[in-house]
Design an enzyme around this catalytic site. Structure first.
Site, mmCIF file in Angstrom:
data_model
loop_
_atom_site.group_PDB
_atom_site.id
_atom_site.type_symbol
_atom_site.label_atom_id
_atom_site.label_comp_id
_atom_site.label_asym_id
_atom_site.label_seq_id
_atom_site.Cartn_x
_atom_site.Cartn_y
_atom_site.Cartn_z
ATOM 1 N N LYS A 1 0.841 -1.381 -0.131
ATOM 2 C CA LYS A 1 0.053 0.133 0.024
ATOM 3 C C LYS A 1 0.758 1.136 -0.018
ATOM 4 O O LYS A 1 1.918 1.496 0.831
ATOM 5 C CB LYS A 1 -0.899 0.060 1.312
ATOM 6 C CG LYS A 1 -1.976 0.578 1.328
ATOM 7 C CD LYS A 1 -2.767 0.228 2.296
ATOM 8 C CE LYS A 1 -4.134 1.180 2.544
ATOM 9 N NZ LYS A 1 -4.869 1.016 3.950
HETATM 10 C C1 E4P Z 1 -8.089 2.181 3.915
HETATM 11 O O1 E4P Z 1 -7.299 1.388 3.439
HETATM 12 C C2 E4P Z 1 -7.719 2.797 5.317
HETATM 13 O O2 E4P Z 1 -7.094 1.606 6.037
HETATM 14 C C3 E4P Z 1 -8.994 2.825 6.003
HETATM 15 O O3 E4P Z 1 -10.150 2.700 5.252
HETATM 16 C C4 E4P Z 1 -8.881 4.192 6.630
HETATM 17 O O4 E4P Z 1 -10.104 4.654 7.247
HETATM 18 P P1 E4P Z 1 -10.678 5.708 8.518
HETATM 19 O O5 E4P Z 1 -10.848 6.928 7.662
HETATM 20 O O6 E4P Z 1 -11.694 5.213 9.197
HETATM 21 O O7 E4P Z 1 -9.333 5.606 9.375
#
Ligand code: E4P
Length: 217
Positions: free
Chosen positions: A83
């Protein structure tokens, strides 16, 4: 639509994976911090629990280090997806890792043109953060629809992974807008099974059945 869990809680992941409904898992540095354990150990454990794609995020900000970190993360298990943030360096690193056959999930996407660039950089997944966009007064689910149209216009096969999901309504909106996958926190996943009329209907059926005095087994 594929369902991913957005979590590093391996106990919870194991429990929910047993439903047979979990296709993958996403993590991020905040979730790793929450786990309070060494990152590579957590990622390896999740990769053992769920066979599908498991996103593990680089924390570098320059493309050279992102590539090094990406290769190290990808070596943890064959189902790791690296990622990377949607920055210029992130996309340079994405293109290089993609050339080397490593799947990349480009994260922190907040606009359709960012998503277009990620697809051009060879991202396997794009993660639009719909909850954070809504918090900001914008239309998170609308962004999913825009990206769907752009990817379909040009035949990009980057998968749209709706992220920052806060509610069942976000899941519904993402599915209607054509997201390929949604990454869902475990507490939101639990709500997807529920509807008050299901509970009410089941109570009625069971009470009527009890009056028959019958047993199926
Ligand atoms: C995406 O891959 C992130 O890990 C996640 O969905 C972020 O979510 P949040 O805005 O609730 O922190």
């Amino acid at each position: 639509m594929q369902i991913f869990l957005d979590s590093t809680d391996t106990k919870q992941i194991r429990e929910l994976a047993a439903t047979g409904l979990v296709d993958g898992v996403t993590t991020n540095p905040s979730l790793i911090a929450k786990a309070g354990r060494p990152m590579l150990e957590v990622i390896a454990e999740i990769c053992d629990i769920v066979e599908g794609p498991i996103s593990a995020e680089s924390v570098a900000t320059d493309h050279k280090t992102m590539i090094e970190e990406g290769k190290k993360l990808a070596a943890v298990a064959s189902n790791v997806v690296v990622k990377l943030p949607l920055t210029k360096d992130g996309l340079i690193a994405c293109a290089e890792l993609a050339r080397e056959g490593i799947n990349v999930n480009v994260t922190l996407c907040f606009s359709a043109v960012q998503a277009l660039l990620a697809a051009k950089a060879g991202a396997a997944y794009i993660s639009p953060f719909i909850g954070r966009l809504d918090d900001h007064g914008a239309d998170g689910v609308g962004l999913i629809g825009d990206i769907r149209q752009i990817y379909d216009n040009y035949g990009y096969d980057t998968e749209i992974l709706a992220a920052s999901i806060r509610t069942a309504e976000h899941v519904r909106g993402s599915a209607l807008a054509g997201a390929d996958c949604a990454t869902i926190p475990p507490d939101v996943f639990a709500t997807l099974f529920k509807h008050p009329l299901t509970d009410k209907g089941l109570d009625q059926f069971l009470s009527d059945w009890a009056k028959t005095g019958q047993s199926i087994l």
